[in-house]
Design an enzyme around this catalytic site. Structure first.
Site, PDB file in Angstrom:
ATOM      1  N   GLN A  53      -5.355  11.927   7.099  1.00  0.00           N
ATOM      2  CA  GLN A  53      -5.897  13.029   6.128  1.00  0.00           C
ATOM      3  C   GLN A  53      -6.048  12.678   4.830  1.00  0.00           C
ATOM      4  OE1 GLN A  53      -3.799  16.425   8.225  1.00  0.00           O
ATOM      5  NE2 GLN A  53      -5.579  17.414   7.480  1.00  0.00           N
ATOM      6  N   CYS A 101      -7.323  23.696   9.217  1.00  0.00           N
ATOM      7  CA  CYS A 101      -6.950  22.412   8.890  1.00  0.00           C
ATOM      8  C   CYS A 101      -7.438  22.070   7.637  1.00  0.00           C
ATOM      9  CB  CYS A 101      -7.619  21.243  10.029  1.00  0.00           C
ATOM     10  SG  CYS A 101      -7.484  19.484   9.630  1.00  0.00           S
ATOM     11  N   GLU A 144      -0.988  18.120  14.263  1.00  0.00           N
ATOM     12  CA  GLU A 144      -0.711  16.773  13.572  1.00  0.00           C
ATOM     13  C   GLU A 144      -0.716  15.611  14.345  1.00  0.00           C
ATOM     14  OE1 GLU A 144      -1.517  17.649  10.592  1.00  0.00           O
ATOM     15  OE2 GLU A 144      -0.810  19.414  10.661  1.00  0.00           O
TER      16      GLU A 144
END
Ligand code: ZN
Length: 181
Positions: A53, A101, A144
């Site tokens: 990310q 998210c 995750e």
């Protein structure tokens, strides 16, 4: 000092890439990445973040559960870096509950996840641990962990009818306050 990193969003290649195993946890770049991930996660009011990310396709996730505006019922735990995590076993029981998210802002969905997972990981000092996560923290971990395989939470929904926009989500949880959804 830790730095705020840019959070990459769905559509960027890194979000769909498979993370590489971390070979040297003591590498200064890895240690800096962990500090920055914890800082970025907290600053974004997230309860977890995965290295892809922040544009680093390395097998590192942070779990930083604490109550926030986004997750008012989250348990409090010290931010933990899990390096090269593996799921050793999981419950048969699956629970469907809400997720969001940082890489898909404005979207929420009800996602089925195992209620309990047994996880093997290496910590930032190079020590191996086996832990059992349950309920909310198990959900955060599985979310995750998916990022390390290029998966996002909307890939896991049973129906597109389980996907809603943030504004309506706030209305929905207001209505079902205190109930397990
Ligand atoms: Zn995510």
């Amino acid at each position: 000092m830790a730095n705020l990193r840019e959070i990459y969003q769905l559509g960027s290649d890194v979000i769909r890439s498979v993370a590489a195993k971390v070979e040297d946890v003591h590498d200064v770049e890895i240690q800096t990445l962990i500090d920055d991930m914890i800082f970025t996660c907290k600053a974004s009011k997230g309860v977890g973040i995965a290295a892809p990310q922040v544009n680093c396709a390395q097998a590192i996730v942070i779990i930083a559960s604490e109550p926030s505006e986004r997750y008012p019922n989250a348990p409090t735990m010290e931010p933990t870096a899990l390096i090269n995590p593996k799921i050793l076993s999981h419950s048969h029981k699956i629970i469907k509950d809400w997720e969001g998210c940082l890489s898909l802002p404005g979207i929420r969905a009800q996602v089925p996840r195992y209620s309990e997972v047994e996880v093997l990981y290496t910590d930032r000092d190079g020590e191996e641990h086996t832990v059992i996560y349950s309920d909310f923290v198990a959900r955060v971990f599985q979310h995750e962990f998916d990022h390390l395989m290029g998966k996002v939470f909307i890939d896991r929904v049973e129906s597109t009818y389980d996907v809603v926009m943030e504004k309506e989500y706030q209305r929905i949880i207001g209505k079902t306050k205190g109930e397990k959804v």
